[in-house]
Design an enzyme around this catalytic site. Structure first.
Site: not given
Ligand code: BES
Ligand code: ZN
Ligand code: MN
Length: 498
Positions: A268, A273, A280, A291, A350, A352, A354
């Protein structure tokens, strides 16, 4: 840094510094016992006088001890003999290198690999020396304008072993450790860069530079129109909100027979992000430059494997773009068609990772891979589940999951199995498309991986969620390079097993 295995169980080498281990309770390690005799009982006396306890990680530096062959001595505490395992050994090694780097020595001999370490043979003991030394000497390529502190003089490390047979094993261990070290360094360098430098275009250039350095890697960097031609609708949807164009990077290394099925590593590569329209919160948003850690680590693993000339076929696929909000950005409720043909309702922009990975997994099918492993900082939920110590591991194949899990143990880069399955896929139901991209707060790491599993049918596939392990926050902020050690160990072991 140069590493070399030497035969010297008795601390007779006249290096710039001898690094010897002492257990608690004045119990001397292999080399310390001989050294103590050469020094007329000095080490025992230091312990009796209370000047050196031998507690794990303790260090005592002796600049010039008459009677010793080495110019300097570094005593390293090993803790208790019965409790001396992989973790303790690595801790002792990191204390060694941190102290060594402060001395004037340009070369040293480390005698710690002579000790018995639970579960570690000579090869792994040597490998850990090289790996820990490289990792501890890593410096962030920072943009501070102040005068840089002088680099340590240390440039050559001998690793003492008992006999000629052990030299052979240790030499191979050092070769592997140094390769892991340079894979880690590449990965950490990339992830530590600021996101205005490390863009998708930049990652493409670095992948091309990698194949300049190692001509056995064939790199192809695809631009937006090529990605469109592949019909990667989910990947393109994420990229849409950014002024930075996306890239699909493919690095191929054929170390085995041409027709042998390759291992595909997918990374990835979200270079920033922001969350997109589902923006966020500001706290720690800066950390979302990390990310792209999955991308950095699969490139790092590729580097290590090629440096080792491992007889294996390896394909690294990096899907890289920014996730940004703009008038052109993908919106919650948008529906896209993935490369697989399945439609996805994007309920949260967010989620993204996947979206870019599902298309990369579909793309990997053209290589008829023996296994596909994606590495991603995919979910905050994985951090809630496992903390910052252990990566999440999901797979549709028991044997592959076991291989990865034991590689993580051996490499001290652990992963823990989490479930995927129909129940989680059910959470992703959409009234408007085949599948939604989010499934609620419950089991967030498992729904994310289960989303990916819908694109990995009939592949031997595993997913590593490194959201909690790829970087450290706070005062130690920076990339860890994980899971490069796990991946390299897995690949080496694949070759041995076949
Ligand atoms: N890159 C983030 C995951 C992440 C968050 C990694 C904090 C490390 C620290 C990912 O793209 C994301 O934002 N995931 C969301 C998914 C949710 C919207 C279902 C998350 O984990 O909040
Ligand atoms: Zn991300
Ligand atoms: Mn994200």
């Amino acid at each position: 840094m140069e590493f070399k295995a030497i035969i010297d169980a008795k601390a007779r080498n006249d290096s710039g510094c001898a690094v010897v281990g002492v257990y608690e309770d004045g119990d001397l390690g292999v080399a310390a016992r001989h050294l103590d005799a050469q020094l007329g009982g000095l080490i025992r006396k230091l312990h009796e006088d209370g000047d050196f306890s031998g507690k794990l990680g303790d260090v005592l530096f002796l600049p010039s001890a008459t009677g010793a062959a080495a110019a300097r001595l570094l005593l390293i505490g090993l803790g208790t003999r019965s409790g001396f395992g992989r973790k303790q050994y690595r801790k002792a090694l990191s204390s060694s290198v941190l102290s060594l780097a402060k001395t004037g020595a340009s070369d040293a001999v480390v005698y710690l690999a002579l000790e018995q370490v639970a579960d570690l043979d000579v090869q792994y003991r040597a490998r850990n020396v090289a790996e820990v030394f490289c990792a501890q000497l890593y410096k962030i390529p920072d943009l501070k304008t102040s005068v840089k502190p002088k680099a340590p003089r240390l440039s050559s490390i001998g690793v003492a072993v008992a006999d000629a047979r052990a030299v052979k094993a240790a030499t191979e261990g050092l070769r592997i450790g140094a390769a892991v070290g340079s894979g880690l360094a590449l990965s950490r360098d990339l992830a530590n860069l600021p996101p205005n430098v490390c863009t998708p275009t930049y990652l493409g250039h670095r992948a091309q530079a990698l194949s300049k350095d190692f001509p056995s890697i064939k790199t192809k960097v695809m631009d937006e129109s090529a990605i469109k031609a592949l019909k990667m609708g989910a990947f393109l949807a994420v990229a849409k909100g950014s002024d930075q164009p996306p890239r699909l990077i493919v690095c191929e290394y054929r170390g085995a027979k041409k027709n042998a099925a390759p291992i595909c590593l997918i990374g990835k590569g979200i270079t920033f992000d922001s969350g997109g329209i589902s923006l966020k919160d500001p706290p720690a948003m800066d950390e979302m430059k990390f990310d792209m850690s999955g991308a950095a680590t699969v490139l790092g693993a590729m580097r290590a494997i090629v440096e080792l000339k491992l007889p294996i076929n390896l394909v690294v696929i990096v899907a890289t773009c920014e996730n940004m909000p703009s008038g052109g950005a993908v919106k919650p409720a948008d529906i896209v068609t993935t490369m697989s043909g399945q439609t996805v309702e994007i309920l949260n922009t967010d989620a993204e990772g996947r979206l870019i990975l599902c298309d990369a997994i579909t793309y990997s099918r053209r290589f008829k891979p023996a296994a596909v492993i994606d590495v991603a900082t995919l979910t905050g939920a994985c951090i809630i589940a496992l903390g910052n110590h252990i990566s999440g591991l999901m797979s549709n194949n028991e044997a592959l999951a076991d291989e990865l899990q034991s590689a993580g143990v051996r490499a001290d880069d652990r992963a823990w199995r989490l479930p995927i399955g129909e129940e989680y896929v059910d959470q992703l139901k959409s009234n408007f498309a085949d599948i939604a991209n989010v499934g609620g707060r419950e089991g967030g790491a498992c729904t994310a991986a289960s989303f990916l599993s819908k694109f990995a049918k009939d592949l031997q596939w595993a997913h590593l969620d490194v959201a909690g392990t790829a970087w450290l926050g706070g005062a130690q902020k920076g990339s860890t390079g994980r899971p490069v050690p796990l991946l390299v160990d897995f690949l080496i072991n694949r070759v041995r097993a076949t």
